[in-house]
Design a protein around this motif. Structure first.
Motif, PDB file in Angstrom:
ATOM      1  N   ALA A  40     -66.017 -54.296  16.434  1.00 49.16           N
ATOM      2  CA  ALA A  40     -67.022 -54.443  17.497  1.00 49.16           C
ATOM      3  C   ALA A  40     -68.415 -54.629  16.903  1.00 49.16           C
ATOM      4  O   ALA A  40     -69.190 -55.488  17.345  1.00 49.16           O
ATOM      5  CB  ALA A  40     -66.997 -53.234  18.425  1.00 49.16           C
ATOM      6  N   MET A  90     -70.744 -58.141  17.155  1.00 46.03           N
ATOM      7  CA  MET A  90     -72.118 -58.183  17.675  1.00 46.03           C
ATOM      8  C   MET A  90     -73.070 -58.790  16.648  1.00 46.03           C
ATOM      9  O   MET A  90     -74.001 -59.506  17.007  1.00 46.03           O
ATOM     10  CB  MET A  90     -72.572 -56.792  18.110  1.00 46.03           C
ATOM     11  CG  MET A  90     -71.817 -56.248  19.336  1.00 46.03           C
ATOM     12  SD  MET A  90     -71.761 -57.394  20.746  1.00 46.03           S
ATOM     13  CE  MET A  90     -73.505 -57.621  21.093  1.00 46.03           C
ATOM     14  N   CYS A 117     -65.531 -58.324  26.726  1.00 43.71           N
ATOM     15  CA  CYS A 117     -64.757 -57.939  25.546  1.00 43.71           C
ATOM     16  C   CYS A 117     -63.266 -57.999  25.862  1.00 43.71           C
ATOM     17  O   CYS A 117     -62.856 -57.583  26.949  1.00 43.71           O
ATOM     18  CB  CYS A 117     -65.069 -56.502  25.127  1.00 43.71           C
ATOM     19  SG  CYS A 117     -66.769 -56.189  24.700  1.00 43.71           S
ATOM     20  N   ASN A 169     -65.907 -48.908  21.653  1.00 42.59           N
ATOM     21  CA  ASN A 169     -67.142 -48.512  22.320  1.00 42.59           C
ATOM     22  C   ASN A 169     -68.124 -47.892  21.328  1.00 42.59           C
ATOM     23  O   ASN A 169     -69.335 -48.138  21.403  1.00 42.59           O
ATOM     24  CB  ASN A 169     -66.818 -47.536  23.450  1.00 42.59           C
ATOM     25  CG  ASN A 169     -67.845 -47.574  24.543  1.00 42.59           C
ATOM     26  OD1 ASN A 169     -68.281 -48.641  24.963  1.00 42.59           O
ATOM     27  ND2 ASN A 169     -68.233 -46.407  25.011  1.00 42.59           N
ATOM     28  N   TYR A 228     -69.739 -50.685  19.357  1.00 42.15           N
ATOM     29  CA  TYR A 228     -70.637 -51.410  20.261  1.00 42.15           C
ATOM     30  C   TYR A 228     -71.939 -50.631  20.448  1.00 42.15           C
ATOM     31  O   TYR A 228     -73.031 -51.175  20.326  1.00 42.15           O
ATOM     32  CB  TYR A 228     -69.915 -51.609  21.595  1.00 42.15           C
ATOM     33  CG  TYR A 228     -70.647 -52.415  22.615  1.00 42.15           C
ATOM     34  CD1 TYR A 228     -70.666 -53.801  22.560  1.00 42.15           C
ATOM     35  CD2 TYR A 228     -71.302 -51.795  23.684  1.00 42.15           C
ATOM     36  CE1 TYR A 228     -71.316 -54.556  23.530  1.00 42.15           C
ATOM     37  CE2 TYR A 228     -71.948 -52.538  24.653  1.00 42.15           C
ATOM     38  CZ  TYR A 228     -71.955 -53.911  24.574  1.00 42.15           C
ATOM     39  OH  TYR A 228     -72.602 -54.649  25.535  1.00 42.15           O
ATOM     40  N   ARG A 273     -71.286 -54.917  30.804  1.00 47.96           N
ATOM     41  CA  ARG A 273     -70.143 -55.284  29.972  1.00 47.96           C
ATOM     42  C   ARG A 273     -68.844 -55.093  30.744  1.00 47.96           C
ATOM     43  O   ARG A 273     -68.691 -54.148  31.498  1.00 47.96           O
ATOM     44  CB  ARG A 273     -70.102 -54.419  28.715  1.00 47.96           C
ATOM     45  CG  ARG A 273     -69.008 -54.845  27.739  1.00 47.96           C
ATOM     46  CD  ARG A 273     -68.876 -53.903  26.584  1.00 47.96           C
ATOM     47  NE  ARG A 273     -68.101 -52.737  26.990  1.00 47.96           N
ATOM     48  CZ  ARG A 273     -68.027 -51.621  26.284  1.00 47.96           C
ATOM     49  NH1 ARG A 273     -68.696 -51.494  25.155  1.00 47.96           N
ATOM     50  NH2 ARG A 273     -67.293 -50.621  26.704  1.00 47.96           N
TER      51      ARG A 273
END
Length: 122
Positions: free
Chosen positions: A57, A61, A83, A97, A100, A112
């Motif tokens: 994740a 990003m 996602c 998570n 993220y 999201r």
């Protein structure tokens, strides 16, 4: 259409990535898609970053940020994130998570949606 130098980002790829990095519409809206957590080049074939959903994740990003920069934008311009989480489980969701949230740190979070799935095309 904007396409990054994939080999500079991922290293040697054994396949052609079948999409652009981003698209900028006439009104300036930027669409980014198809980002997976490939690791930086290490002299071999491209591979998923080590560390599971959290590391993936975070890496995704970073790659989205690079795509946005190529379009003259940044993370602050993101208005929605979608996602797809492979092997969806509560544990994997919590890990994804965490990565993220680590990426966003103290910045404001965009809306999201996370969808669990059994696999992706690549």
């Amino acid at each position: 259409f904007v396409t990054l130098d994939w080999e500079a980002i991922f290293g040697a790829l054994s396949y052609k990535i079948p999409f652009s990095s981003a698209t900028i519409t006439a009104d300036g809206t930027i669409y980014v898609a198809g980002t997976i957590g490939l690791s930086p080049p290490r002299g071999g074939a491209a591979s998923i970053v080590l560390g599971g959903p959290r590391a993936e994740a975070y890496r995704i990003m970073q790659l989205i940020e690079a795509k946005l920069a190529a379009c003259g934008a940044g993370p602050e311009n993101i208005t929605m994130v979608h996602c797809f989480l492979v092997n969806f489980s509560q544990e994997n969701f919590l890990e994804m998570n965490a990565g993220y949230l680590e990426y966003w740190a103290d910045r404001e979070l965009p809306p999201r949606i996370t969808t669990g799935c059994s696999g992706l095309a690549l």
